[in-house]
Design a protein around this motif. Structure first.
Motif, short mmCIF file in Angstrom:
data_model
loop_
_atom_site.label_atom_id
_atom_site.label_comp_id
_atom_site.label_asym_id
_atom_site.label_seq_id
_atom_site.Cartn_x
_atom_site.Cartn_y
_atom_site.Cartn_z
N ALA A 68 -6.32 8.70 13.49
CA ALA A 68 -5.38 7.58 13.37
C ALA A 68 -5.88 6.56 12.36
N LEU A 69 -7.18 6.32 12.33
CA LEU A 69 -7.74 5.30 11.45
C LEU A 69 -7.65 5.70 9.98
N MET A 70 -7.61 7.00 9.70
CA MET A 70 -7.50 7.45 8.31
C MET A 70 -6.21 6.96 7.66
N VAL A 71 -5.16 6.77 8.46
CA VAL A 71 -3.87 6.37 7.90
C VAL A 71 -3.90 4.96 7.34
N PRO A 72 -4.26 3.92 8.12
CA PRO A 72 -4.29 2.57 7.52
C PRO A 72 -5.40 2.39 6.49
N ILE A 73 -6.53 3.08 6.66
CA ILE A 73 -7.60 2.94 5.68
C ILE A 73 -7.11 3.36 4.30
N ASN A 74 -6.38 4.48 4.24
CA ASN A 74 -5.95 5.00 2.94
C ASN A 74 -4.59 4.47 2.50
N ALA A 75 -3.65 4.29 3.44
CA ALA A 75 -2.31 3.86 3.06
C ALA A 75 -2.21 2.35 2.93
N LEU A 76 -2.57 1.62 3.99
CA LEU A 76 -2.44 0.16 3.95
C LEU A 76 -3.38 -0.46 2.91
N MET A 77 -4.66 -0.13 3.01
CA MET A 77 -5.62 -0.70 2.08
C MET A 77 -5.37 -0.21 0.65
N GLY A 78 -4.92 1.03 0.52
CA GLY A 78 -4.61 1.55 -0.81
C GLY A 78 -3.43 0.84 -1.45
N ALA A 79 -2.39 0.56 -0.64
CA ALA A 79 -1.22 -0.15 -1.17
C ALA A 79 -1.58 -1.56 -1.60
N VAL A 80 -2.38 -2.25 -0.79
CA VAL A 80 -2.81 -3.61 -1.15
C VAL A 80 -3.61 -3.59 -2.45
N GLY A 81 -4.56 -2.67 -2.52
CA GLY A 81 -5.41 -2.60 -3.72
C GLY A 81 -4.62 -2.27 -4.97
N ALA A 82 -3.69 -1.32 -4.86
CA ALA A 82 -2.91 -0.91 -6.03
C ALA A 82 -2.04 -2.05 -6.54
N LEU A 83 -1.32 -2.71 -5.65
CA LEU A 83 -0.41 -3.78 -6.07
C LEU A 83 -1.16 -4.97 -6.66
N SER A 84 -2.23 -5.38 -6.00
CA SER A 84 -2.95 -6.57 -6.47
C SER A 84 -3.66 -6.30 -7.80
N VAL A 85 -4.22 -5.11 -7.97
CA VAL A 85 -4.92 -4.79 -9.22
C VAL A 85 -3.93 -4.57 -10.35
N GLU A 86 -2.85 -3.83 -10.09
CA GLU A 86 -1.92 -3.48 -11.16
C GLU A 86 -1.02 -4.64 -11.54
N ARG A 87 -0.95 -5.65 -10.72
CA ARG A 87 -0.29 -6.88 -11.15
C ARG A 87 -1.16 -7.61 -12.16
N GLU A 88 -2.49 -7.52 -11.98
CA GLU A 88 -3.41 -8.21 -12.89
C GLU A 88 -3.54 -7.50 -14.22
N ASP A 89 -3.54 -6.15 -14.22
CA ASP A 89 -3.80 -5.44 -15.48
C ASP A 89 -2.53 -5.18 -16.30
N GLY A 90 -1.37 -5.63 -15.80
CA GLY A 90 -0.14 -5.51 -16.57
C GLY A 90 0.70 -4.28 -16.26
N THR A 91 0.23 -3.39 -15.37
CA THR A 91 0.99 -2.20 -15.03
C THR A 91 2.34 -2.56 -14.43
N LEU A 92 2.35 -3.53 -13.55
CA LEU A 92 3.58 -3.95 -12.89
C LEU A 92 4.55 -4.57 -13.90
N LEU A 93 4.02 -5.32 -14.83
CA LEU A 93 4.86 -5.95 -15.85
C LEU A 93 5.50 -4.90 -16.74
N ARG A 94 4.76 -3.87 -17.10
CA ARG A 94 5.32 -2.79 -17.93
C ARG A 94 6.39 -2.02 -17.17
#
Length: 284
Positions: A68-94
């Protein structure tokens, strides 16, 4: 072809390509591999121990919580990391600048994170086949329960992660918020011990979040029926599990898109440059 369907198709392809690229990146895979291997090592050392007063191995009792713990570790934390990082590096803007680009971007992220979460949970189950012999006897019903509980837990985790990631102002803040959310919920959700051992108000609080129900569903699939005596009400409560996880998944799917659209509308080259300028000022 319909532009939205075309964007979804591109997103599916992008998600698969990014997952394959992730597999070849030591930096991207480092956290997932280390955390998964560490939990498998826990199973290894617990394989010969039993719960006091029972014949159930400690590894068998721990395995559902780890899956059960594998799901939030990879999905929740992964989604947070991807959105916050890719907003900074311009991926989201592109992505925003392209026709239906946000749809393709989000579909791609969902695909990549889903494959990562499912793969980590599957790896944990494969390890369980070696350290928990009882796993071979759960039958088709047990595997189907793992599938539908895992799917609803995955949807809930992805949408919660998307909301946290869209609200975080910096990658560091996003990482801190996601770690705090997963750690806090793990502590109160009875993943590794019966929730009945906690104070009454904590039991009520834990049942308001999906991680408790995700763990309960996994225990119902992987543990013998007699183990339900340690649960609230002495039952696996499959109906409540389905309804709560489904409610979180639906609520997230309704709330995440407008929050993400609002975040995307605020993105611009000047806004990104201003954040970088502030970050440099803090460093200096």
């Amino acid at each position: 072809m319909n532009p939205v369907l075309h964007a979804v198709r591109l997103g599916l392809s992008r998600g698969w390509i990014e997952f394959r690229q992730q597999l070849t990146s030591a930096q991207d895979m480092g956290f997932t591999v280390v955390s998964t291997v560490a939990l498998i090592v826990v199973l290894y050392f617990q394989r010969d121990a039993t719960l006091p007063g029972t014949e159930l191995s400690l590894a068998a009792a721990t395995l559902p919580g780890l899956v059960a713990l594998m799901v939030p570790i990879n999905a929740l934390m992964g989604a947070v990391g991807a959105l916050s990082v890719e907003r900074e590096d311009g991926t989201l803007l592109r992505a925003k600048a392209m026709p239906q680009g946000m749809i393709g971007y989000l579909v791609g992220r969902i695909v990549m994170l889903s494959i990562s979460a499912v793969g980590a949970a599957a790896l944990m189950l494969v390890a369980g086949l070696f350290f928990v012999p009882q796993l071979l006897g759960i039958g088709l019903g047990g595997w189907l329960t793992i599938a539908w509980v895992g799917l609803l837990g995955l949807l809930s985790s992805l949408t919660i992660g998307a909301i946290i990631g869209s609200l975080a102002r910096t990658p560091q803040g996003g990482a801190g918020l996601s770690m705090l959310a997963v750690s806090g919920l793990t502590a109160i959700s009875g993943i590794f011990y019966p929730i009945s051992a906690l104070a009454g108000w904590l039991q009520v609080l834990a049942q308001g979040f999906p991680l408790y129900w995700l763990g309960l569903g996994m225990r119902s699939a992987l543990l013998p029926d007699a183990a339900a005596a340690a649960e609230i009400g002495g039952s696996w409560r499959p109906v409540e599990t389905t309804l709560v996880l489904l409610a979180w998944a639906v609520a997230g799917l309704l709330l995440a898109p407008p929050i993400l659209r609002r975040m995307a509308r605020r993105e611009s080259g000047s806004a990104m440059e201003e954040r970088r300028h502030r970050a440099m000022q803090r460093v200096t």
